[in-house]
Design an enzyme around this catalytic site. Sequence first.
Site, PDB file in Angstrom:
ATOM      1  N   CYS A 114      14.190  -0.900   5.987  1.00 12.94           N
ATOM      2  CA  CYS A 114      14.648  -2.258   6.004  1.00 12.94           C
ATOM      3  C   CYS A 114      14.377  -2.991   7.145  1.00 12.94           C
ATOM      4  O   CYS A 114      14.982  -2.703   8.303  1.00 12.94           O
ATOM      5  CB  CYS A 114      16.115  -2.403   5.548  1.00 12.94           C
ATOM      6  SG  CYS A 114      16.459  -4.278   5.370  1.00 12.94           S
TER       7      CYS A 114
ATOM      8  N   LYS B 289      14.038   7.060   3.290  1.00 16.52           N
ATOM      9  CA  LYS B 289      13.114   6.139   2.997  1.00 16.52           C
ATOM     10  C   LYS B 289      12.728   5.402   4.196  1.00 16.52           C
ATOM     11  O   LYS B 289      13.461   4.879   4.896  1.00 16.52           O
ATOM     12  CB  LYS B 289      13.760   5.225   2.037  1.00 16.52           C
ATOM     13  CG  LYS B 289      12.874   4.240   1.438  1.00 16.52           C
ATOM     14  CD  LYS B 289      13.448   3.241  -0.017  1.00 16.52           C
ATOM     15  CE  LYS B 289      12.286   2.704  -0.457  1.00 16.52           C
ATOM     16  NZ  LYS B 289      11.708   1.408   0.429  1.00 16.52           N
TER      17      LYS B 289
ATOM     18  N   ASN C 216       5.796   4.197  -2.320  1.00 17.51           N
ATOM     19  CA  ASN C 216       6.498   3.155  -2.703  1.00 17.51           C
ATOM     20  C   ASN C 216       5.879   1.870  -2.073  1.00 17.51           C
ATOM     21  O   ASN C 216       5.049   2.113  -1.190  1.00 17.51           O
ATOM     22  CB  ASN C 216       7.867   3.131  -2.122  1.00 17.51           C
ATOM     23  CG  ASN C 216       8.728   1.682  -2.294  1.00 17.51           C
ATOM     24  OD1 ASN C 216       9.133   1.191  -1.216  1.00 17.51           O
ATOM     25  ND2 ASN C 216       8.620   1.079  -3.483  1.00 17.51           N
ATOM     26  N   GLY C 217       5.937   0.713  -2.923  1.00 19.04           N
ATOM     27  CA  GLY C 217       4.988  -0.446  -2.279  1.00 19.04           C
ATOM     28  C   GLY C 217       4.037  -0.981  -3.213  1.00 19.04           C
ATOM     29  O   GLY C 217       2.911  -0.259  -3.182  1.00 19.04           O
ATOM     30  N   GLY C 218       3.928  -2.355  -3.818  1.00 16.07           N
ATOM     31  CA  GLY C 218       3.094  -2.668  -4.422  1.00 16.07           C
ATOM     32  C   GLY C 218       2.574  -2.073  -5.807  1.00 16.07           C
ATOM     33  O   GLY C 218       1.768  -2.322  -6.326  1.00 16.07           O
TER      34      GLY C 218
ATOM     35  N   ARG D 102      10.157  -4.335  -7.315  1.00 12.67           N
ATOM     36  CA  ARG D 102      10.531  -5.678  -8.154  1.00 12.67           C
ATOM     37  C   ARG D 102       9.791  -5.542  -9.420  1.00 12.67           C
ATOM     38  O   ARG D 102      10.593  -6.071 -10.310  1.00 12.67           O
ATOM     39  CB  ARG D 102       9.869  -6.751  -7.449  1.00 12.67           C
ATOM     40  CG  ARG D 102      10.741  -7.022  -5.999  1.00 12.67           C
ATOM     41  CD  ARG D 102       9.991  -8.142  -4.866  1.00 12.67           C
ATOM     42  NE  ARG D 102       9.030  -7.154  -4.389  1.00 12.67           N
ATOM     43  CZ  ARG D 102       7.830  -7.618  -3.939  1.00 12.67           C
ATOM     44  NH1 ARG D 102       7.649  -8.970  -3.787  1.00 12.67           N
ATOM     45  NH2 ARG D 102       6.915  -6.766  -3.461  1.00 12.67           N
TER      46      ARG D 102
END
Length: 334
Positions: A95, A134, A206-208, A229
């Site tokens: 984060c 993560k 992770n990501g996109g 998301r």
Amino acid sequence: MQYQAHRFSVAPMMDWTDRHCRVFHRGLTKRALLYTEMVTADAVIRGDRQRLLGFSAIEHPIALQLGGSDPAKLAEAASIGAGLGYDEINLNIGCPSDRVQEGRFGACLMAEPELVAACVSAMRNSQSMPVTVKCRIGIDDQDAEADLQRFIDVVAATGVSTFIVHARKAWLKGLSPKENREVPPLDYQRVYRLKAKHPELTIVINGGVETLDDACRHLEHVDGVMLGRAAYQNPYILADVDQRIFGDNDVVPGRGQALSSLLPYAAEHMRNGGRLSNITRHVLGLYHGQPRGRAFRRLLSERATNALATIGVLEDAIALAEHGYGRDDQSDAA
């Protein structure tokens, strides 16, 4: 303990993946690993544990994500989480928000791999559940592949064997958390190379990731995929996970079936003083792109937010979306 659930997971997302969201998601997939929102170690130790950490047995497998940089506090928080029955304890090193940086945790800790190693070592020694990390592929100007490799090497030496890697670096200064999810370019190949160099580790990307087709392509190179998301905004994507990702032969739950299975949980939540909107805010995207989907969202947005809303509002929404009872809106391109 090695989780096949790591093959597919739903990302921890602040203000989104609360216990009500997770129960809803579990009605769509039995196998995906679900994560809590990030909770700071201080909050776990001093806060209202039922409110912050409470969960339902049906949510398993479920991981608790912690934030912090004090090994002793993280060890205590991990022990508390394990005692409550979580299946995994995850440390957030990804984060990039200013508030998180001010607390000296999150992505800024990628610059301090020895401190992260001390944290996860303490967490592992305090309890028996798996500890995972993560992280990002880099931060600011420290984004050479060698930097990521050193971070992984130092942390993995403690015995941590599972890393969820967001395939974007984070700019700690100058970009908002939202921009850090979109502006830095994705570098999936770097994560693939990390896995190739460390076949002994479980590497989750992770990501996109937007679709299960995307997930399947990534699984040709890494051990698991984490969806963020896309899983929240279009949750019915999760209904195909057990068949496509895990190879199960169970019947795919329908949208109406998933919502109907949520009714007893929602009724119990309301009997305990909760509001219907605590739950329905998570289901608004279920009929995304479907006939009457817009009318479904409108009904819940207008009626479920009323403090006096009853379980009948959710029943009406199901009837409208599934059978067209009530207002009929056949156009939903959103």
